[in-house]
Every structure is written in structure tokens, then in C-alpha cells.
Enzyme design. Structure first.
Site, PDB file in Angstrom:
ATOM      1  NE  ARG A  72      -3.504  -2.202   2.898  1.00  0.00           N
ATOM      2  CZ  ARG A  72      -3.253  -3.323   3.554  1.00  0.00           C
ATOM      3  NH1 ARG A  72      -2.062  -3.506   4.130  1.00  0.00           N
ATOM      4  NH2 ARG A  72      -4.159  -4.270   3.662  1.00  0.00           N
ATOM      5  CE  LYS A 124      -6.975  -3.260   6.280  1.00  0.00           C
ATOM      6  NZ  LYS A 124      -8.286  -2.976   5.753  1.00  0.00           N
ATOM      7  CG  HIS A 137      -4.422   0.695  -3.636  1.00  0.00           C
ATOM      8  ND1 HIS A 137      -3.782   0.784  -2.420  1.00  0.00           N
ATOM      9  CD2 HIS A 137      -5.311  -0.311  -3.505  1.00  0.00           C
ATOM     10  CE1 HIS A 137      -4.283  -0.110  -1.588  1.00  0.00           C
ATOM     11  NE2 HIS A 137      -5.205  -0.787  -2.223  1.00  0.00           N
ATOM     12  NE  ARG A 185      -2.794  -3.687  -1.186  1.00  0.00           N
ATOM     13  CZ  ARG A 185      -2.331  -4.535  -0.265  1.00  0.00           C
ATOM     14  NH1 ARG A 185      -1.045  -4.814  -0.206  1.00  0.00           N
ATOM     15  NH2 ARG A 185      -3.155  -5.107   0.592  1.00  0.00           N
ATOM     16  CG  HIS A 213      -6.386  -8.707   1.405  1.00  0.00           C
ATOM     17  ND1 HIS A 213      -6.590  -9.109   0.104  1.00  0.00           N
ATOM     18  CD2 HIS A 213      -6.097  -7.382   1.332  1.00  0.00           C
ATOM     19  CE1 HIS A 213      -6.437  -8.087  -0.720  1.00  0.00           C
ATOM     20  NE2 HIS A 213      -6.135  -7.030   0.006  1.00  0.00           N
ATOM     21  CE1 TYR A 257      -6.326  -7.296  -7.126  1.00  0.00           C
ATOM     22  CE2 TYR A 257      -6.574  -8.303  -4.963  1.00  0.00           C
ATOM     23  CZ  TYR A 257      -6.264  -7.212  -5.752  1.00  0.00           C
ATOM     24  OH  TYR A 257      -5.913  -6.025  -5.161  1.00  0.00           O
TER      25      TYR A 257
END
Length: 302
Positions: free
Chosen positions: A149, A173, A245, A248, A271, A280
Site C-alpha cells: 500500500r 494497517k 494502489h 498493488r 488481507h 482478483y
């Protein structure tokens, strides 16, 4: 994460990725600020990551009782949907509480991706005769080669790079850390940048462990990374809406296309839920659909 932090990031996104006019951006931000006020005063400081669909629905209902025009109400919904769609794209939220505002049907957000040729064009558009050019090339290769990110890129620490074992420790995050494999190509680029570019510039004492520095020797900002990528994309002649992004997304898509297991991709992206990574597979399905439409004999004209 606070409303102020995410609204500021959203404003950057609208300006540099969506190319909205100042007046349009001001209108969007005003609308989100109103929702912020409602969340902080009526919902006891509910933040942008925890506000629910029901909360937003109640907020819009309260506004509708004040007899604002339908056009104003439509703009509020548009602003709110754009804001939370951005938070999902930026992977700050796994769910979108605004998806159902216009109806019960859930939509699937398919992020833009770059082909390998597109990425190559962007890399070739960089003037590597300059120190800044070498830094920019290294940044983009790390974004694409490690699937970071933008916040993880600008916070990346030298002490978190293990060249011997070939991995990066990434502080993601939610204070979650993960380990991302470091390809030899990317590893060599980082070493070259650290030894030949970063080492000869001035370095702010507070940022001595930060990998990517600006010309003042301090950590890069999200805005600057957005601007660099926007300018390089235009120079490369690519007409897609590209943000940090996007690299990514391309990292994940190219891994999947080349046979990588979705669970491994989930780990590398950081994730928390496999459902976030499964987006995806939709991109892959879109590609398969195009192949069938273009090459199946039943779809060819006589």
C-alpha cells in the site's frame, strides 16, 4: 483512524487520481464533513471504519425530513458512496456500508490493473540519469514487486529489510505486520538506491531509518507519490486512472494469472479476510470471458 485523516486522504484521491475540479472536491468534502458531524455528535464518536449502513440510512432519513431538494439528496448519496468506495479500494475497510443506499443489489468493485507492458512503459518513462529518477524507479518497482500500500511504501524502514533472507517486514494497517518475499531483482534495486542515491543526500535525523526520502531528507508523503505516478503515467501515454494502489492490484492480478494460490496472495497483501482477496478472481474471470468471446468458434461470424 479518524474522520479527519481519511477525509484528507479522500481529498488527495479526488484531486490526483480522479482529477476533479476544486469546486467538485469542495462539494464532496462538505458532504462527508456533514456525515462526520452526525457520526461524532449523534452516534457518540462513531468513526469511518465502524459506521454502519443503518447509521448512514438514518442520517439520510433525518436530512430528508428537512426538505432539501432531490438533487441535494442525490449528491449526498453520491459523495457518501464515493467516500466509502475509496476506503474499500484503499483497503481501510473490508466492507462498504454505502453499497445498498440505492438498492438491494450488491455490486462488485473491479480495480484497474496494468499489464506488464504498461508497467514497463511507466518504468521506461523515468529519467534515471537523476537521483530522484532512480529513487522513483525503485519506489515503483517496490510497489509492484512487493504489492505494498502507499502508506506502507512511505513508512518502509531499512531495518525491516532482510537482504540475506530476501524478505521485507511490512507494518500494515491495524498495527499488523507481515513478511513479503523480496525478489532478487527488487532487492538489487533497493541496495543500489540505498548505496548510491540515498547515502549521499542529507537525511533528517527523525527519518534515518526510512527507505524513501524526499529532497529535504524527510519521509515522502502520499500526495507526492500520487503526483509522481500521475506524471509518469501521462508521460508513458497510458490513459487509465492510475494511483499507487494500481501497482498493488497489478501485483496480485499477475500472481493469480501465473498460477499463484489465492491464500498465498492473501498473506502477501495482508488481507484479514480471503473475501477481500477474491476480488482478483473476478478480474481473472473477466479475462476468461474475453478469451471465450474472442476465440470460441461459436462466437465467430461466418
Amino acid at each position: 483512524m479518524t474522520w479527519d485523516e481519511k477525509i484528507k486522504d479522500f481529498e488527495t484521491f479526488l484531486k490526483f487520481e480522479r482529477n476533479f475540479s476544486d469546486n467538485t472536491i469542495d462539494a464532496y468534502i462538505r458532504d462527508i464533513r456533514k456525515l462526520q458531524d452526525y457520526a461524532e455528535f449523534d452516534l457518540e464518536n462513531t468513526g469511518p471504519l465502524t459506521i454502519t449502513y443503518e447509521n448512514i440510512q438514518e442520517y439520510l432519513y433525518q436530512l430528508s425530513k428537512k426538505k432539501f431538494s432531490e438533487r441535494s439528496q442525490a449528491r449526498w448519496i453520491s459523495s457518501i458512496k464515493s467516500f466509502f468506495k475509496y476506503l474499500v479500494e484503499d483497503e481501510v475497510r473490508d466492507d462498504n456500508p454505502a453499497t445498498l443506499l440505492e438498492g438491494p443489489k450488491l455490486g462488485i468493485y473491479l480495480p484497474d490493473t496494468l499489464s506488464f507492458d504498461d508497467i514497463d512503459k511507466i518504468i521506461r518513462a523515468i529519467n534515471t540519469d537523476t537521483d530522484l529518477g532512480q529513487r522513483n524507479k525503485c519506489m515503483i518497482e517496490v510497489l509492484y514487486g512487493c504489492g505494498l500500500r502507499v502508506s506502507e511504501l512511505i513508512d518502509l524502514k531499512i531495518s525491516n529489510i532482510n537482504f540475506k533472507e530476501s524478505y521485507l517486514k511490512v507494518d500494515g494497517k491495524g498495527d499488523k505486520s507481515r513478511f513479503v518475499p523480496l525478489a532478487k531483482f527488487t532487492s538489487n534495486l533497493i541496495k543500489t538506491y540505498l548505496n548510491t542515491v540515498r547515502s549521499k543526500g542529507k537525511i533528517n535525523k527523525k527519518h534515518e531509518d526510512i527507505v524513501f526520502l524526499n529532497s529535504r531528507g524527510s519521509a515522502m508523503s502520499r500526495v507526492i507519490v500520487f503526483i509522481i505516478i500521475k506524471e509518469l503515467t501521462e508521460k508513458a501515454g497510458i490513459r487509465k486512472r492510475i494511483s499507487p494502489h494500481t501497482f498493488r492490484h497489478s501485483f496480485a492480478t499477475h500472481l493469480l494469472q501465473n498460477g499463484a494460490d489465492l491464500r498465498y496472495i492473501q498473506e502477501m497483501l495482508g488481507h484479514s479476510s480471503i473475501t477481500t482477496t477474491e476480488i482478483y478472481t473476478h478480474l481473472k474471470n473477466e479475462e476468461l470471458r474475453d478469451v471465450i468471446l474472442n476465440y470460441h468458434p461459436r462466437n465467430k461470424g461466418e
